[in-house]
Design a protein around this motif. Structure first.
Motif, PDB file in Angstrom:
ATOM      1  N   VAL A  10      39.811  42.856  31.341  1.00 21.05           N
ATOM      2  CA  VAL A  10      38.744  43.761  31.766  1.00 21.05           C
ATOM      3  C   VAL A  10      38.628  43.754  33.285  1.00 21.05           C
ATOM      4  N   LYS A  11      38.754  44.942  33.853  1.00 22.30           N
ATOM      5  CA  LYS A  11      38.645  45.107  35.309  1.00 22.30           C
ATOM      6  C   LYS A  11      37.191  45.406  35.640  1.00 22.30           C
ATOM      7  N   TYR A  12      36.601  44.533  36.428  1.00 20.03           N
ATOM      8  CA  TYR A  12      35.234  44.779  36.884  1.00 20.03           C
ATOM      9  C   TYR A  12      35.052  44.072  38.225  1.00 20.03           C
ATOM     10  N   ASN A  13      33.849  44.074  38.724  1.00 24.19           N
ATOM     11  CA  ASN A  13      33.598  43.600  40.082  1.00 24.19           C
ATOM     12  C   ASN A  13      33.607  42.072  40.154  1.00 24.19           C
ATOM     13  N   ALA A  14      34.762  41.473  39.880  1.00 24.97           N
ATOM     14  CA  ALA A  14      34.869  40.009  39.896  1.00 24.97           C
ATOM     15  C   ALA A  14      36.298  39.616  40.220  1.00 24.97           C
ATOM     16  N   GLY A  15      36.445  38.503  40.896  1.00 24.82           N
ATOM     17  CA  GLY A  15      37.760  38.079  41.365  1.00 24.82           C
ATOM     18  C   GLY A  15      38.514  37.217  40.365  1.00 24.82           C
ATOM     19  N   ASN A  16      39.661  36.728  40.788  1.00 21.05           N
ATOM     20  CA  ASN A  16      40.473  35.749  40.068  1.00 21.05           C
ATOM     21  C   ASN A  16      41.312  36.322  38.931  1.00 21.05           C
ATOM     22  N   ILE A  17      41.453  37.627  38.878  1.00 23.78           N
ATOM     23  CA  ILE A  17      42.210  38.230  37.782  1.00 23.78           C
ATOM     24  C   ILE A  17      43.710  37.975  37.943  1.00 23.78           C
ATOM     25  N   GLN A  18      44.184  37.936  39.184  1.00 23.43           N
ATOM     26  CA  GLN A  18      45.622  37.781  39.420  1.00 23.43           C
ATOM     27  C   GLN A  18      46.167  36.480  38.838  1.00 23.43           C
ATOM     28  N   SER A  19      45.414  35.394  38.974  1.00 22.89           N
ATOM     29  CA  SER A  19      45.905  34.109  38.462  1.00 22.89           C
ATOM     30  C   SER A  19      45.973  34.109  36.936  1.00 22.89           C
ATOM     31  N   VAL A  20      45.109  34.885  36.289  1.00 23.08           N
ATOM     32  CA  VAL A  20      45.180  35.016  34.823  1.00 23.08           C
ATOM     33  C   VAL A  20      46.447  35.769  34.429  1.00 23.08           C
ATOM     34  N   LEU A  21      46.765  36.827  35.177  1.00 22.26           N
ATOM     35  CA  LEU A  21      48.001  37.579  34.926  1.00 22.26           C
ATOM     36  C   LEU A  21      49.233  36.676  35.040  1.00 22.26           C
ATOM     37  N   TYR A  22      49.263  35.860  36.094  1.00 23.90           N
ATOM     38  CA  TYR A  22      50.397  34.947  36.292  1.00 23.90           C
ATOM     39  C   TYR A  22      50.498  33.941  35.148  1.00 23.90           C
ATOM     40  N   ALA A  23      49.351  33.427  34.703  1.00 29.40           N
ATOM     41  CA  ALA A  23      49.345  32.443  33.609  1.00 29.40           C
ATOM     42  C   ALA A  23      49.879  33.067  32.322  1.00 29.40           C
ATOM     43  N   LEU A  24      49.518  34.328  32.064  1.00 31.11           N
ATOM     44  CA  LEU A  24      50.022  35.021  30.876  1.00 31.11           C
ATOM     45  C   LEU A  24      51.530  35.235  30.979  1.00 31.11           C
ATOM     46  N   GLU A  25      51.986  35.569  32.186  1.00 33.23           N
ATOM     47  CA  GLU A  25      53.435  35.739  32.382  1.00 33.23           C
ATOM     48  C   GLU A  25      54.181  34.448  32.069  1.00 33.23           C
ATOM     49  N   ARG A  26      53.578  33.310  32.427  1.00 31.17           N
ATOM     50  CA  ARG A  26      54.228  32.010  32.179  1.00 31.17           C
ATOM     51  C   ARG A  26      54.420  31.747  30.684  1.00 31.17           C
ATOM     52  N   ILE A  27      53.558  32.337  29.850  1.00 28.92           N
ATOM     53  CA  ILE A  27      53.730  32.138  28.403  1.00 28.92           C
ATOM     54  C   ILE A  27      54.395  33.353  27.752  1.00 28.92           C
ATOM     55  N   GLY A  28      54.987  34.217  28.596  1.00 29.52           N
ATOM     56  CA  GLY A  28      55.803  35.319  28.082  1.00 29.52           C
ATOM     57  C   GLY A  28      55.039  36.569  27.709  1.00 29.52           C
ATOM     58  N   CYS A  29      53.850  36.753  28.283  1.00 33.75           N
ATOM     59  CA  CYS A  29      53.038  37.927  27.940  1.00 33.75           C
ATOM     60  C   CYS A  29      52.790  38.799  29.166  1.00 33.75           C
ATOM     61  N   THR A  30      52.669  40.085  28.934  1.00 33.55           N
ATOM     62  CA  THR A  30      52.221  40.981  29.988  1.00 33.55           C
ATOM     63  C   THR A  30      50.871  41.549  29.565  1.00 33.55           C
ATOM     64  N   ALA A  31      50.057  41.887  30.547  1.00 32.47           N
ATOM     65  CA  ALA A  31      48.730  42.420  30.253  1.00 32.47           C
ATOM     66  C   ALA A  31      48.423  43.539  31.235  1.00 32.47           C
ATOM     67  N   SER A  32      47.543  44.434  30.831  1.00 35.15           N
ATOM     68  CA  SER A  32      47.101  45.475  31.749  1.00 35.15           C
ATOM     69  C   SER A  32      45.682  45.144  32.210  1.00 35.15           C
ATOM     70  N   ALA A  54      27.652  41.562  38.911  1.00 34.37           N
ATOM     71  CA  ALA A  54      28.685  41.832  37.899  1.00 34.37           C
ATOM     72  C   ALA A  54      28.096  42.593  36.711  1.00 34.37           C
ATOM     73  N   MET A  55      26.899  42.201  36.257  1.00 35.62           N
ATOM     74  CA  MET A  55      26.253  42.910  35.144  1.00 35.62           C
ATOM     75  C   MET A  55      25.911  44.348  35.533  1.00 35.62           C
ATOM     76  N   ARG A  56      25.477  44.537  36.777  1.00 32.21           N
ATOM     77  CA  ARG A  56      25.159  45.896  37.244  1.00 32.21           C
ATOM     78  C   ARG A  56      26.405  46.773  37.184  1.00 32.21           C
ATOM     79  N   TYR A  57      27.534  46.229  37.638  1.00 35.49           N
ATOM     80  CA  TYR A  57      28.802  46.962  37.625  1.00 35.49           C
ATOM     81  C   TYR A  57      29.187  47.332  36.182  1.00 35.49           C
ATOM     82  N   LEU A  58      29.073  46.374  35.266  1.00 38.15           N
ATOM     83  CA  LEU A  58      29.408  46.633  33.856  1.00 38.15           C
ATOM     84  C   LEU A  58      28.490  47.716  33.277  1.00 38.15           C
ATOM     85  N   HIS A  59      27.191  47.591  33.585  1.00 37.72           N
ATOM     86  CA  HIS A  59      26.203  48.523  33.046  1.00 37.72           C
ATOM     87  C   HIS A  59      26.447  49.948  33.551  1.00 37.72           C
TER      88      HIS A  59
END
Length: 196
Positions: A6-28, A53-58
């Motif tokens: 989920v893309k929203y007004n919060a950081g640290n998404i890139q490291s999650v993408l890298y971690a998924l790649e390490r276990i052989g997965c791609t994500a959007s 963050a809640m305001r952005y989601l809302h």
């Protein structure tokens, strides 16, 4: 398998993408309704401030979308806290998926936020923790915590015991960062992707 972050007004998404790649997965990384709704697994990560963050989601109706999902959803750090009912951070009304309250650490003896390695204990019998041992070390960065309640499936102790993992129906949340928690975190991500 389709994995949506989920893309929203919060950081640290890139490291999650890298971690998924390490276990052989791609994500959007997406805030597209249909893409999130039709994903096989949804990850709701984040580092940031709860009320903004809640305001952005809302504003984008992502709050309603997340609550309506029926596939497995994993909240990480701020993502888990936003799945609780209320956060003291900015006095934010959250998604109320988990019935727990998010409170601020208060201590004169301990540093706040908690940054670094700590252990996880009282692990409940769930596929999320398959192959994970009691007292395993995980990596955390947070100044707010979810209180222990009916949805707690693991605890960590810093200043006082708190919920380091929550579970209700198809929703899971972890306060720690599995993407930064070495082999233990990788095992938990594998379990979420392949066993839940």
């Amino acid at each position: 398998m389709k994995i949506a972050i989920v893309k929203y007004n919060a950081g640290n998404i890139q490291s999650v993408l890298y971690a998924l790649e390490r276990i052989g997965c791609t994500a959007s990384v997406t805030d597209d309704f249909e893409e999130i709704k039709n994903a096989d697994k949804v990850i709701f990560p984040g580092v940031g401030e709860a009320s903004s963050a809640m305001r952005y989601l809302h504003e984008r109706n992502l709050d309603k979308l997340i609550k309506s999902l029926t596939q497995p959803v994993l909240g990480i750090c701020l993502g888990m806290q936003l799945m609780c009912k209320h956060s003291e951070e900015g006095d934010a009304e959250c998604l109320n998926i988990f019935d727990e309250e998010v409170k601020q650490f208060k201590s004169k003896e301990y540093k706040v936020p908690q940054i670094g390695w700590n252990n996880i204990y009282d692990l409940q019998n769930t596929p999320l923790f398959e192959g994970v041992k009691e007292e395993s070390y995980i990596y955390l960065v947070h100044g707010f915590y979810a209180a222990i309640g009916g949805h707690t499936i693991a605890k960590t102790n810093y200043i006082q015991p708190y919920s380091t993992a929550l579970h209700r129906n198809n929703f899971y949340g972890v306060q720690f960062h599995p993407e930064k928690s070495a082999d233990v975190g990788e095992q938990i991500l594998r379990n979420f992707i392949f066993k839940i």
